[in-house]
Design an enzyme around this catalytic site. Structure first.
Site, PDB file in Angstrom:
ATOM      1  CB  CYS A   1      53.845 -20.776 -33.932  1.00 11.54           C
ATOM      2  SG  CYS A   1      55.092 -19.844 -33.052  1.00 11.54           S
TER       3      CYS A   1
ATOM      4  CD  GLU B   1      55.839 -18.437 -41.955  1.00  5.58           C
ATOM      5  OE1 GLU B   1      54.955 -18.014 -41.199  1.00  5.58           O
ATOM      6  OE2 GLU B   1      57.015 -18.073 -41.886  1.00  5.58           O
TER       7      GLU B   1
ATOM      8  CB  CYS C   1      56.811 -16.425 -33.680  1.00  4.24           C
ATOM      9  SG  CYS C   1      57.185 -17.559 -35.020  1.00  4.24           S
ATOM     10  CB  CYS C   2      58.864 -21.177 -32.663  1.00  2.00           C
ATOM     11  SG  CYS C   2      58.149 -21.160 -34.317  1.00  2.00           S
TER      12      CYS C   2
HETATM   13 ZN   LIG Z   1      56.583 -19.641 -34.714  1.00  2.11          ZN
END
Ligand SMILES: [Zn+2]
Length: 647
Positions: A335, A317, A413-414
């Site tokens: 993110c 990522e 997470c996003c």
């Molecule tokens: Zn994320």
């Protein structure tokens, strides 16, 4: 560095967003995202990946029995939800939500250990192993997010139970980790604690919090490398050992102050740089400012997509190398674009410069909100600029790209990250210092500000992102000082009027400087020319050669199969094609659509085989319809592309 020139956002409660565009997003956060995510955290969404977040805290608090569920950083999902919900309480008081948050905070505090430690993964799986894998196990990352939640909840409600818990946890970390003999000389594998400690310091003014944050930055990447020692000592697996990233994945390949290229995992890099910029601001440290500026350029001028997406490779990522910006295999995590917004705001605090605000605006209107469906219920993790749905299914190199947004991820997470940013968008639109207010983003709002200690209520009306008009009015109060208004980088012509009369003002770093005695009724009107623009990429970006991206104002446009048919690669946009601008209030929650007379290359192929001598190809006229990039994938699955071939 003259610290008196630094600016800061207005307090949360001093800005009330009235903007049509962002108000709509905030309503989605209030009405859809926060309730939905609460259900997800409680494992009550049918068909969605199990979160286990609340369950883990119940087990850690001794209220339930069972095993830890999900990732080592699962706690951070709840932390980000709490932070978003805290902003929601400021936007719209909600006793039910506040009660639920208080109950959740009670649960969190119940899970806290007597010495302050607070991470459900190790509380459940064995406290003897805590702080044994700072490189990959995210304890300090979760600490950071929960601290941000505590700070937000404190500002929203004045309640400090979670804040006190996080101060105790900070004390625990400080007793275990640091440069003093007997402590672990470690730092976070996933940055976040640094910026969170500075937010905490903003309330506590406890030097310990600043010192710990600064230590994390200064120790990172020093030789001997802590992660290497830690891995040897504890037998941890080093996932990136045989890749070229190695410790650069964690931005720990060299000391932070020596870094000049943004490397490794993009979200981590952004959170680190937020911490770097924060500490530069608090301490006036010139060398950290130099690092922040150099890494800003590395990201914004050499490694950023036109949508504000960053991180070109799904492996890690991560950033790859300068000008390497493939459109169809991109990672572009939501993110990471959010992290870029956080970083940009911090750079603006150090120095109001339009370049920072331009990037912040680019990310916000494009690569950030593309992460959420228009109904607020589905989310992208990856934000591609070119999609062929079949490739997402059958090409392993593109399997990370999804042609439609997903409900909830196991690694989620996003979604809560986008919720906390949208809920606090007021913290990005302007910053101020003693004698000046800097407007960075034209978002409609009512503001309680002050200039040189004299209170001033302002109203900002804006047609952004569809119309280039912005009006700033003094509602009440009299004060003398500066109001600085950003001239967006995409705008070449604008007119300025003060109290209805054409006016002139000097500019500095892309801001119009209006210095005067402000009186009730004073009005500043700006009309920014917002033509459709064909954007080209630096020739070193191989994938975009011979192509253009269509933009208007802050909005990047794209072609979707729904409007243009499939095989988007056969479409071309003549260089002289004129654009028509259509306001479509019913389409995609209200957008401005662009059309132009384009060409479609014939798909007919007379040869038997795959290849044949080239001949002039036939092309037929076709109207090309462009919609805002952020709104793609809201009308079913189909192809999409941002960069279109020029004719
Ligand atoms: Zn994320």
């Amino acid at each position: 560095m003259d610290k008196r020139l630094f600016t800061h956002p207005l307090p949360l409660k001093s800005v009330r967003i009235t903007d049509g565009f962002w108000g709509n997003y905030q309503r989605k956060v209030l009405n859809e995202v926060i309730p939905y995510q609460w259900e997800a955290l409680n494992d009550r969404v049918p068909g969605a990946d199990r979160s286990g977040c609340i369950r883990n805290f119940e087990i850690a608090a001794g209220r339930a029995a069972g095993e830890h569920i999900g990732w080592v950083f699962q706690d951070s999902d709840l932390a980000k939800w709490l932070e978003a919900a805290a902003y929601a309480l400021v936007l719209r008081p909600d006793p039910d939500l506040e009660r639920r948050m208080d109950e959740t905070i009670e649960l969190i505090c119940e899970a806290q250990q007597p010495d302050g430690y607070l991470d459900t993964y190790y509380i459940i799986t064995g406290l003897d192993k805590r702080f044994t894998n700072l490189q990959d196990h995210h304890e300090l990352y979760c600490f950071g997010h929960m601290t941000e939640a505590a700070v937000a909840y404190y500002y929203a409600t004045g309640k400090d139970a979670l804040l006190q818990a996080m101060i105790r946890y900070a004390d625990c970390i400080d007793r275990c980790i640091g440069p003093e003999p007997g402590k672990l000389r470690g730092y976070p594998g996933h940055e976040e604690a640094e910026l969170a400690l500075i937010r905490l310091y903003g309330i506590t003014h406890d030097e310990k919090h600043l010192r710990l944050a600064k230590y994390f930055i200064d120790e990172r990447g020093q030789s001997p490398l802590y992660f290497e020692e830690e891995g040897r000592r504890n037998g941890n697996r080093f996932y990136w050992r045989d890749t070229h990233y190695r410790y650069h994945y964690y931005q720990a390949g060299m000391p932070v102050r020596a870094q000049r290229n943004a490397d490794g995992h993009a979200v981590r890099a952004m959170y680190l740089l937020c911490g770097v910029a924060d500490i530069a601001r608090v301490t006036g440290d010139e060398s950290l400012l130099d690092t922040a500026e150099a890494l800003w350029k590395s990201v914004a001028r050499r490694q950023m997509y036109i949508t504000g997406a960053i991180g070109s490779s799904h492996v890690g990522e991560a950033f790859t190398f300068d000008y390497d910006l493939p459109n169809d295999t991109v990672y572009g995590e939501t993110c990471a674009a959010i992290g870029l917004v956080f970083f940009a705001r911090r750079m603006l605090e150090l120095r109001p410069r339009a370049e920072y605000a331009d990037v912040m605006e680019r990310a916000l209107y494009n690569g950030v909100i593309s992460g959420m469906s228009l109904d607020g219920k589905r989310f992208f993790y990856v934000n591609p600029l070119e999609v062929v749905p079949e490739a997402c299914e059958k090409d392993e190199g593109k399997r990370h790209v999804k042609p439609e947004r997903q409900k909830w991820f196991g690694c989620a997470c996003c979604p809560p990250n986008i919720a906390r940013l949208l809920g606090s968008v007021s913290q990005y639109m302007l910053t101020a210092r003693e004698g000046a207010i800097y407007v960075h983003l034209y978002i409609g709002a009512e503001l309680d500000a002050s200039l040189n200690g004299q209170p001033l209520s302002l109203r900002l009306n804006s047609g952004f992102p569809w119309q280039g008009r912005a009006e700033l009015t003094v509602v009440s109060g009299s004060a003398s000082g500066r109001i600085a208004l950003r001239v967006p980088g995409w705008c070449r012509y604008y007119t300025l009027r003060v109290n209805g009369r054409p006016a002139d003002a000097p500019t500095e770093d892309g801001y119009l400087l209006l210095d005067r005695d402000w009186q009730p009724g004073d009005a500043v009107t700006l009309d920014f020319d917002m033509p459709v623009t064909r954007m080209a990429a630096d020739p070193r970006v191989r994938e975009d050669t011979g192509k253009v991206a269509v933009t208007r104002g802050p909005v990047v446009y794209c072609l979707e199969e729904k409007d243009n048919g499939g095989s988007l690669h056969l479409l071309r946009l003549p260089r002289d094609a004129a654009f028509e601008i259509h306001d479509e209030p019913e389409l995609l929650d209200g957008v401005t659509v662009l059309t132009a007379k384009g060409l479609r290359r014939s798909a007919a192929w007379a040869a038997e085989g795959l290849y044949a001598p080239a001949e002039a190809c036939e092309e037929a006229a076709q109207t090309l319809t462009f919609i805002p990039y952020y709104a793609w994938a809201n009308r079913g699955v189909g192809e999409m592309c941002v960069w279109v071939r020029e004719a």
